[in-house]
Design an enzyme around this catalytic site. Structure first.
Site, mmCIF file in Angstrom:
data_model
loop_
_atom_site.group_PDB
_atom_site.id
_atom_site.type_symbol
_atom_site.label_atom_id
_atom_site.label_comp_id
_atom_site.label_asym_id
_atom_site.label_seq_id
_atom_site.Cartn_x
_atom_site.Cartn_y
_atom_site.Cartn_z
ATOM 1 N N ASP A 1 21.848 94.730 -20.383
ATOM 2 C CA ASP A 1 21.075 94.108 -21.455
ATOM 3 C C ASP A 1 19.585 94.277 -21.092
ATOM 4 O O ASP A 1 19.235 94.745 -20.002
ATOM 5 C CB ASP A 1 21.467 92.634 -21.622
ATOM 6 C CG ASP A 1 21.091 92.127 -23.022
ATOM 7 O OD1 ASP A 1 20.293 92.796 -23.708
ATOM 8 O OD2 ASP A 1 21.590 91.053 -23.427
HETATM 9 C C1 BGC Z 1 19.843 90.938 -26.370
HETATM 10 C C2 BGC Z 1 20.831 92.008 -26.800
HETATM 11 C C3 BGC Z 1 20.127 93.129 -27.498
HETATM 12 C C4 BGC Z 1 19.045 93.656 -26.598
HETATM 13 C C5 BGC Z 1 18.295 94.850 -27.168
HETATM 14 C C6 BGC Z 1 18.632 91.494 -25.681
HETATM 15 O O1 BGC Z 1 17.658 90.542 -25.522
HETATM 16 O O2 BGC Z 1 20.503 90.024 -25.539
HETATM 17 O O3 BGC Z 1 21.817 91.437 -27.632
HETATM 18 O O4 BGC Z 1 21.053 94.123 -27.863
HETATM 19 O O5 BGC Z 1 18.111 92.628 -26.346
HETATM 20 O O6 BGC Z 1 17.446 94.505 -28.169
#
Ligand code: BGC
Length: 771
Positions: free
Chosen positions: A294
């Site tokens: 993530d």
């Molecule tokens: C979130 C994810 C997301 C990623 C990319 C993160 O902060 O937890 O769900 O896909 O950002 O934007």
């Protein structure tokens, strides 16, 4: 690695690409996996420098990457040097093409980039937030929302979506409950499969399919106290039975990628957790795609206290993480770790191969610009057809919580007051995580009601209150362009105006609840009631004596015990998406009969959380249904055990009666099946749809078993006066669970089976599973 001259590198490249285009087999499933691209991938790998390999594992965010600046930016320079594997959150064909051109024209090996985006519940055409969508209990519809999202996103240059989010959550304080399918592993697994199939279609090389990314692996929805990014701690038996099934369902459906979650599992953050990413995901589940962290998941492990960037990057790679989102820990430290023998070249190569394989699967080596067709956006994005579908799905997702004296549906006549801070805000209708939503052309509730009612009724509008009395809270709750402008009028004046309008009307519709950004990432709440300013407004409207319908906007279950007692009709619309106003009005005026059912329990107060239908019995369960307190039983002094609205709950404008529950046999053989049938009669005044739900209870187990578990559901249309027989089939497979040794078994013995309109179903029968 042998040194290659420029010319023979180029030759090898050309030969590789030729070989690839002649061998464009596809493989999106993971059953007995043999990588059809192995030879092509290996021949590219042999050409790569260590830096180029690490580049493939690097996923920066496009940030403010705009056309014209691509080549000058830091990221542009890195792409030229082969130090980027993909980019995310970049929008439009022109932008994507420009960036891809850098990779294809200026980098040495000309390896195409993949382009990801948070396409969560639609693209420009936005569907209800996933929690709302799951309340439709309609897998074909859900799959089609993902299909449309894939068509639109791929038309805009995207080939990878960070969805589905399948985190089970039993804690509505957690704002990200909005992004998932609620609390149940069985339903959640069905939704996960539908979405993966919708995004990826049957052929990932087509230009209108995209690779899905199931997230957040794993257990993110169980963060302590519902506070985002917080610690998770859970027994393995609970993981396997209650939280892991939807991720596994996505893997079984052939999902191409998995995103590791922010939280820790057994004391090790998921991003660096070898048990999770290798033993479970690869060895037990046979996942063969790639795993991405993530956002800054790798570098955050330093803050978790797992070491410096070099240490945590090595930890992540060795655990089985393939791609590093944003941290650049892989890019900047793995070389040193290799020199120091903290990682092996084999581990790096394995990760690189997985990413190159996906690029083949997507057909990018055949045509790196296949998602860059300038004619497609106009033809495929935010089309009338997609919007019409969004309107339909939204109305199917709404849950009628209360309807005393059949106040709903309303008549399209007389004077109708529409009041509340959520009534005239198109930008909030898409809900959280809707980065690509076409907000400008979406309709507010007020727009929609005017269109649906037309000249037949007089619509009066007043805002009535701000989102909340506290302007600072309101600021935090209305980010990312989803403002609800604060009125300079005093709170009292706003209220008085609303009451004046309500008093002149035949019926009052109160559009209240949360703003879009009161749920979603980092939008946890410790108090999940309707903000006080709106509660006061609602009470003032009720005091007028006019009939009041509460239209509730929310990204999570809310605590609404007073509203539930005092307001005659409540329709939960979640955040309905692009066609919000039209869809809400379709339901309010009876053009659509509501059929949504809750997929997350509504508690009476936050003290009951976590509250969920499939809990264990305990040794001291409360033995009365009236909620009468009993000393030394498992209950509270100050609130009854049952929720306000249970899982599976939702009313219709008509009524359904259940009768004649029967089993084809009271004995289930190991290799046989039994049919469970029930008659459902539409006994009311409208045609309608009912989600018929089947639950089981395993009465004796080698480990304790839940009091109920959903094992089947069917959404059936039943005409007024009609009776339909609904039949479910149960086999031994349906009775399996993970035992103490984590073996997936069904244990012989007695089972109860319940069929009904929600998880409180008490029409029941019994059968025995025999060896
Ligand atoms: C979130 C994810 C997301 C990623 C990319 C993160 O902060 O937890 O769900 O896909 O950002 O934007």
């Amino acid at each position: 690695m042998k040194r290659l001259t420029k010319t023979n590198t180029l030759m090898l490249c050309i030969m590789t690409l030729w070989f690839v285009s002649c061998n464009s087999e596809k493989n999106t499933s993971n059953a007995s996996y043999e990588n059809p691209y192995e030879d092509q991938v290996d021949s590219i790998l042999n050409l790569m420098t260590l830096d180029e390999k690490l580049g493939q594992l690097n996923l920066p965010s496009a940030g403010q990457f705009t056309t014209g600046q691509a080549t000058n930016s830091d990221i542009g320079g890195k792409i030229e040097k082969g130090l980027v594997g993909g980019l995310f959150n970049i929008k439009s064909v022109a932008n994507v093409k420009e960036v891809q051109e850098i990779a294809m024209e200026k980098s040495r090996l000309k390896i195409p980039l993949i382009f990801g985006m948070d396409v969560i519940h639609g693209y420009e055409t936005t569907f209800p937030i996933p929690l709302g969508l799951s309340c439709s209990w309609d897998m074909d519809l859900i799959k089609q929302t993902a299909r449309i999202a894939a068509i639109e996103a791929s038309a805009d240059g995207i080939n990878w979506v960070f969805s589905p989010m399948v985190d089970i959550s039993r804690d509505p304080r957690w704002g990200r409950i909005a992004e998932g399918a609620g609390e149940d592993p069985f339903l959640g697994s069905r939704v996960a499969k539908a979405m993966v199939e919708g995004y990826q279609g049957d052929d990932l090389t087509k230009n209108n399919t995209v690779m899905a990314c199931v997230k957040h692996f794993a257990l993110y929805g169980a963060s302590e106290a519902g506070r985002d990014y917080n610690t998770v701690d859970m027994s393995k038996i609970r993981m396997y039975n209650e939280y892991l099934p939807p991720y596994k369902a996505a893997v079984d459906a052939g999902v191409g990628s998995v995103m590791a979650s922010f939280n820790e599992i057994d004391g090790i953050p998921a991003t660096g957790n070898k048990w999770l990413l290798t033993d479970l995901l690869r060895n037990q589940w046979h996942f063969n795609g790639f795993v991405v962290s993530d956002y800054t998941g790798v570098s955050e492990m330093t803050t978790h206290g797992m070491g410096d960037l070099q240490q945590v990057s090595a930890l992540a790679l060795n655990a089985g993480l393939d791609m590093d989102m944003v941290s650049e820990g892989f890019l900047t430290t793995l070389k040193k770790s290799l020199d120091e023998s903290k990682v092996t070249m084999d581990a790096i190569d394995t990760a690189v191969k997985r990413i190159l394989t996906v690029k083949y699967q997507l057909g990018l080596f055949d045509d790196p610009y296949k998602y860059c067709d300038f004619d497609r956006p106009k033809a495929d994005i935010f089309t009338d057809e997609h919007k019409a579908f969004a309107r339909r799905v939204a109305s199917e997702s709404m849950v009628l919580l209360k309807n005393d004296d059949q106040l709903l549906p309303l008549k399209k006549s007389g004077t109708i007051a529409l009041i509340g801070p959520l009534a005239d805000t198109a930008v909030n209708m898409a809900g959280t995580w809707s980065v690509a939503a076409n907000q400008k052309e979406s309709n507010s509730f007020l727009d929609g009601i005017k269109e649906v009612v037309g000249y037949k009724a007089n619509i009066l509008y007043a805002k009535g209150s701000n989102l909340d009395y506290d302007p600072e809270f309101q600021k935090r709750a209305t980010m990312f362009g989803k403002e609800i402008p604060r009125d300079s009028t005093s709170d009292k004046q706003l209220l008085d105006n609303a009451v004046a309008i309500a008093s002149k009307s035949d019926v009052v519709i109160a559009a209240l609840g949360e703003s879009a950004e009161m749920s979603g990432e980092c939008s946890s709440r410790s108090n999940i009631s309707i903000p006080q300013a709106q509660k006061d407004l609602l009470n003032a409207l009720l005091d007028t004596g006019k009939p009041v319908v509460l239209v509730l906007f929310n990204g999570r279950p809310l605590t609404i015990p007073e509203e539930s007692k005092n307001v005659p009709a409540i329709l939960d619309v979640w955040f309905p998406g692009s066609e919000a106003g039209l869809a809400i009005s379709d339901v309010l005026f009876g053009d659509v009969n509501p059929s949504g059912k809750l997929t997350a329990t509504f508690p009476r107060n936050v003290g009951q959380i976590p509250i969920y239908y499939n809990h264990k019995n305990t040794g001291r369960p409360l033995d009365n249904k009236e909620g009468k307190f009993k000393k030394f039983l498992s209950n509270y002094l100050d609130v009854r055990n049952e929720p306000l609205y249970p899982f599976g709950y939702g009313l219709s404008y008509t009524t359904f009666d259940y009768s004649n529950l029967r089993l084809s046999s009271d004995q289930l053989d190991s290799d046989g099946s039994i049919q469970v049938s029930v008659d459902v009669t539409n006994s009311g005044d409208y045609d309608g749809k009912e989600v018929v739900q089947l639950y089981i209870r395993d009465l004796v187990g080698s480990v304790t078993r839940p009091v109920k578990e959903l094992k089947g559901f069917q959404k059936v249309a039943i005409k007024k006066g009609e009776t339909k027989t609904v039949t479910f089939k149960l086999t031994k497979e349906d009775l399996k669970f993970y035992n103490y040794n984590l073996d997936f078994v069904a244990e012989p013995g007695d089972f109860e089976v319940f069929v009904g309109t929600n998880s409180d179903a008490d029409l029941k029968s019994k059968f025995k599973l025999v060896e």
